[in-house]
Design an enzyme around this catalytic site. Structure first.
Site, PDB file in Angstrom:
ATOM      1  N   ASP A  41       0.855  -1.185   0.000  1.00 34.77           N
ATOM      2  CA  ASP A  41       0.000   0.000   0.000  1.00 34.77           C
ATOM      3  C   ASP A  41       0.893   1.237   0.000  1.00 34.77           C
ATOM      4  O   ASP A  41       1.666   1.466   0.938  1.00 34.77           O
ATOM      5  CB  ASP A  41      -0.896  -0.014   1.252  1.00 34.77           C
ATOM      6  N   ASP A  65      -2.744   2.470  -6.133  1.00 33.37           N
ATOM      7  CA  ASP A  65      -1.764   2.557  -5.043  1.00 33.37           C
ATOM      8  C   ASP A  65      -1.695   1.334  -4.137  1.00 33.37           C
ATOM      9  O   ASP A  65      -0.995   1.375  -3.115  1.00 33.37           O
ATOM     10  CB  ASP A  65      -2.027   3.803  -4.202  1.00 33.37           C
ATOM     11  N   GLU A  66      -2.375   0.246  -4.476  1.00 38.40           N
ATOM     12  CA  GLU A  66      -2.259  -0.939  -3.630  1.00 38.40           C
ATOM     13  C   GLU A  66      -2.508  -2.207  -4.435  1.00 38.40           C
ATOM     14  O   GLU A  66      -3.206  -2.207  -5.445  1.00 38.40           O
ATOM     15  CB  GLU A  66      -3.195  -0.868  -2.423  1.00 38.40           C
TER      16      GLU A  66
END
Length: 363
Positions: free
Chosen positions: A11, A106-107
């Site tokens: 993350d 983003d993850e």
């Protein structure tokens, strides 16, 4: 079965805001809000950790974020930049495994049980990935390592920002017991409040409650709670997930009940949706419109068609009929509208003829 897996959840730390601080060094250490204007009806896309200390969170109205921190720096998102950086980060993931399941820019989850580098410990891989991400992008990320997706997700939150947490199978109960239920992935604010009212505040409070009792109190969610407390999660890491729908929406600067204005906005949304469909080379059969009124009540209406749709004027023609029908249904208690959206589902790839051109008509 799940205990033999080695799963990493990566993350990025305050991704959008961190990119902006990286590219504008003078913003480092300052509260940065990525989203709309501080005086607009837009929402916060991301907030730097400095901004979060003021209570600013994602999805919060920008005007509220400004009230909490008038000195915050507000900047518009640069999604093209974020997508390119996300692509670079995923290239690092693929150095270790092809089992990469992106959740957003983003993850992502990675299954490294059998990895390309033949590294025996998932924690070693997580450390290498975090180092390479920083070397390539100058951005930090947090990682969680566990035997299930649920636990890996929980672990990645433990030591943010720029942290690493490993949960061994035998540590599952002790790790979850100490956590507040509001920290559990999948338990929202309202559910956490209800649990607290019933005397359940931490993981240990639910650990000894029988599954039947939890189902009696919370229905299907009770079964999920029972499994959460024991770290039970058999979901595999899925490398690719087909988008089920494509949609666009807009929040107005001022709530409106002006029908011509609303239809003009729907027309603009139809054009934007058509562009997104063209970019993805998709067409669809089911149109859905979404309306959020000034009292925050949300209404939607859908219709499916025998033919695939992809042209802007067709999208507008059908969505405007849906919107007008909804407008008439709600006419007796009509509130002003604050948000309008349109999406299309039941997707398929656009067919092409022998010359590579899109067929004009397809069924």
């Amino acid at each position: 079965m799940t205990s033999s897996r080695k799963i990493i959840h990566i993350d990025m730390d305050a991704f959008y805001a961190s990119v902006e601080q990286r590219d504008r060094p003078e913003w480092k250490g300052k509260p940065v809000v990525v989203g709309g204007s501080p005086h607009s009806r837009g929402v916060v896309c991301a907030a730097s950790y400095e901004a979060r200390t003021f209570g600013i969170r994602s999805a919060m109205p920008c005007y509220r974020a400004y009230q909490l921190c008038p000195t915050a720096i507000f900047t518009a998102p640069r999604f093209d930049v974020y997508k390119q950086i996300s692509k670079e980060i995923r290239e690092i993931f693929f150095e270790y495994t092809d089992l990469v399941e992106p959740l957003s820019l983003d993850e992502a989850y990675l299954d490294v049980t059998t990895n390309k580098r033949h590294i025996p410990h998932a924690s070693t891989i997580a450390k290498e990935i975090r180092r390479k991400v920083f070397e390539k992008t100058s951005l930090t990320c947090s990682a969680g390592v566990a035997s299930t997706k649920f636990l890996a997700k929980m672990a990645s939150e433990k030591n943010k920002p720029n942290g690493l947490c490993v949960i061994l199978p035998e540590e599952t109960e002790s790790f979850l017991s100490d956590l507040s239920l509001s920290q559990f992935h999948g338990i929202g604010q309202k559910t956490a409040l209800r649990l607290k009212e019933l005397g359940y505040e931490r993981g240990r409070d639910l650990l000894n409650v029988k599954e039947e009792e939890l189902i009696k109190l919370f229905g299907k969610m009770g079964k999920s709670f029972f499994q959460m407390m024991r770290g039970i999660d058999d979901r595999p890491v899925v490398p690719y997930r087909e988008a089920k729908s494509i949609g666009v929406e807009t929040t107005f600067l001022r709530d409106s009940s002006d029908l011509p204005f609303l239809l003009s906005q729907l027309n603009a949304l139809s054009e934007e949706l058509a562009l997104r469909m063209e970019k993805k080379q998709r067409q669809g059969k089911t149109i859905t419109i979404k309306v959020k009124y000034s009292d925050f009540m949300v209404r939607s209406k859908s219709q499916s068609f025998s033919n695939f749709l992809y042209l802007a004027h067709d999208l507008f023609e059908q969505s405007s009929i849906l919107f007008t029908n909804l407008w008439n249904e709600d006419s007796e208690h009509l509130q002003k509208i604050r948000l309008l959206g349109i999406s299309i589902s039941n997707l398929n790839s656009k067919p092409k003829n022998e010359d590579g051109q899109l067929e004009l008509f397809s069924v």
